[in-house]
Design a protein around this motif. Structure first.
Motif, PDB file in Angstrom:
ATOM      1  N   SER A 256     -50.423  40.705 -48.712  1.00  0.00           N
ATOM      2  CA  SER A 256     -49.180  40.674 -48.223  1.00  0.00           C
ATOM      3  C   SER A 256     -48.655  39.745 -47.551  1.00  0.00           C
ATOM      4  N   ARG A 257     -49.599  38.954 -46.825  1.00  0.00           N
ATOM      5  CA  ARG A 257     -49.164  37.647 -46.185  1.00  0.00           C
ATOM      6  C   ARG A 257     -49.356  36.820 -46.902  1.00  0.00           C
ATOM      7  N   ASN A 260     -46.036  36.581 -48.662  1.00  0.00           N
ATOM      8  CA  ASN A 260     -44.752  36.329 -47.778  1.00  0.00           C
ATOM      9  C   ASN A 260     -44.771  34.860 -47.789  1.00  0.00           C
ATOM     10  N   GLU A 263     -43.216  33.398 -50.943  1.00  0.00           N
ATOM     11  CA  GLU A 263     -41.582  33.861 -50.689  1.00  0.00           C
ATOM     12  C   GLU A 263     -40.901  32.749 -49.815  1.00  0.00           C
ATOM     13  N   SER A 274     -37.990  32.139 -41.119  1.00  0.00           N
ATOM     14  CA  SER A 274     -39.112  33.139 -41.161  1.00  0.00           C
ATOM     15  C   SER A 274     -39.985  32.431 -40.087  1.00  0.00           C
TER      16      SER A 274
END
Length: 309
Positions: A256-257, A260, A263, A274
């Protein structure tokens, strides 16, 4: 490029998963990013620059000076010799052979994985063996010097904000490494125990007694290169290889990191609001933006790969 391939190789067996059909495509993207890091290509500027997605903007060659790397020089020559400007997404398709147009087949760079592996053999990182797979023989490349792969994994753990003690589990046939888990039994680590702390800040920390990344902290774009490594590993379906000894929750958080990070840095301009964004990714030199644009374009394509392949 080499680091991404190294993450995908099985240490003892010396080959990639037969089910991995995305790594070749990702490696072509890695070539484009490396050419940008070496100031050979950039995103073309025109009147419509702000109206199109970064991955759809054409790239141009700004220097034909040889890099000293055969694969990179082949890619550079191919891009330079193109009849018309093409976008990053288009070049990743053509260089990997992902096209139905027979007339474009000549753009494909062939045997990239095998040539990268042979380069690592020449550096003493891998060795070459012959392995029989029932109906055919195939050259495989087991890890010869684990320190190189260990250093790559440490950088992945730092970028994922996992503790470095999670980086080097005991491998089959290797003695225990101090501070490493004793087995692949599903050890739990917390995202936030790494060098980024609980805030998860993306930061740079040197690796002591490094052999294969000497002077990394003084190199241009050292931190951004780590982001590119994690992005390529995630898109190329090899990120989970150094995470297999961890429990499912830790692996999910790590992936997931990585997503991210893709992204944040697969968008242009980078998402500066962010917590994963840091100004430390810049090299501090003129021309940083043209490098970062290509990186954003490639990572943007990687994020869409499930739709493209």
């Amino acid at each position: 490029m080499e680091e991404t391939l190294l993450l995908g190789l099985k240490d003892q067996e010396g080959y990639l998963s037969f089910w991995n059909d995305s790594l070749s495509y990702v490696l072509r993207g890695c070539m484009l990013m490396e050419l940008a890091f070496r100031r050979r290509i950039r995103i073309t500027k025109d009147a419509f620059t702000g109206m199109t997605n970064i991955s759809d903007r054409p790239i141009e060659v700004i220097s034909i000076k040889p890099t000293g790397e055969v694969l990179l020089d082949e890619a550079l020559k191919t891009i330079k010799g193109s009849e018309s400007p093409r976008a990053v997404a288009s070049w990743m398709d053509l260089l990997s052979g992902e096209t139905w147009n027979i007339a474009k087949a000549g753009y494909q760079l062939k045997q990239v994985r095998e040539r990268l592996a042979k380069g690592l053999v020449d550096k003493g990182v891998l060795r070459t063996e012959k392995r029989n797979f029932l109906f055919f023989d195939m050259a495989t490349h087991p890890v010869q010097d684990p320190r190189a792969k260990d250093e790559v994994i440490v950088r992945v753990m730092d970028t994922l904000n996992l503790p470095r003690s999670a980086a080097i589990p005991t491998r089959a046939g290797r003695p225990n490494t101090p501070g490493s888990p004793a087995s692949y039994g599903g050890s739990r680590y917390n995202i936030g125990q790494g060098i980024g702390g609980q805030g998860g800040r993306l930061t740079m920390a040197p690796v002591a007694n490094t052999r294969f990344y000497r002077g990394e902290e003084d190199a241009r774009f050292a931190l951004l290169r780590r982001v590119c490594l994690v992005a390529a590993a995630c898109a190329g379906s090899v990120l989970e290889n150094p995470l297999t000894h961890m429990d499912m929750e830790t692996r999910d958080r790590a992936v997931s990191r990585a997503e991210n990070l893709m992204e944040v840095y697969g968008h242009w301009p980078y998402k500066k609001d962010s917590p994963l964004y840091t100004q430390e990714i810049d090299s501090g030199e003129a021309g940083d933006m043209m490098v970062e644009e290509v990186v954003a374009a490639v990572i943007s394509v990687m994020r869409k790969m499930d739709k493209l392949i």
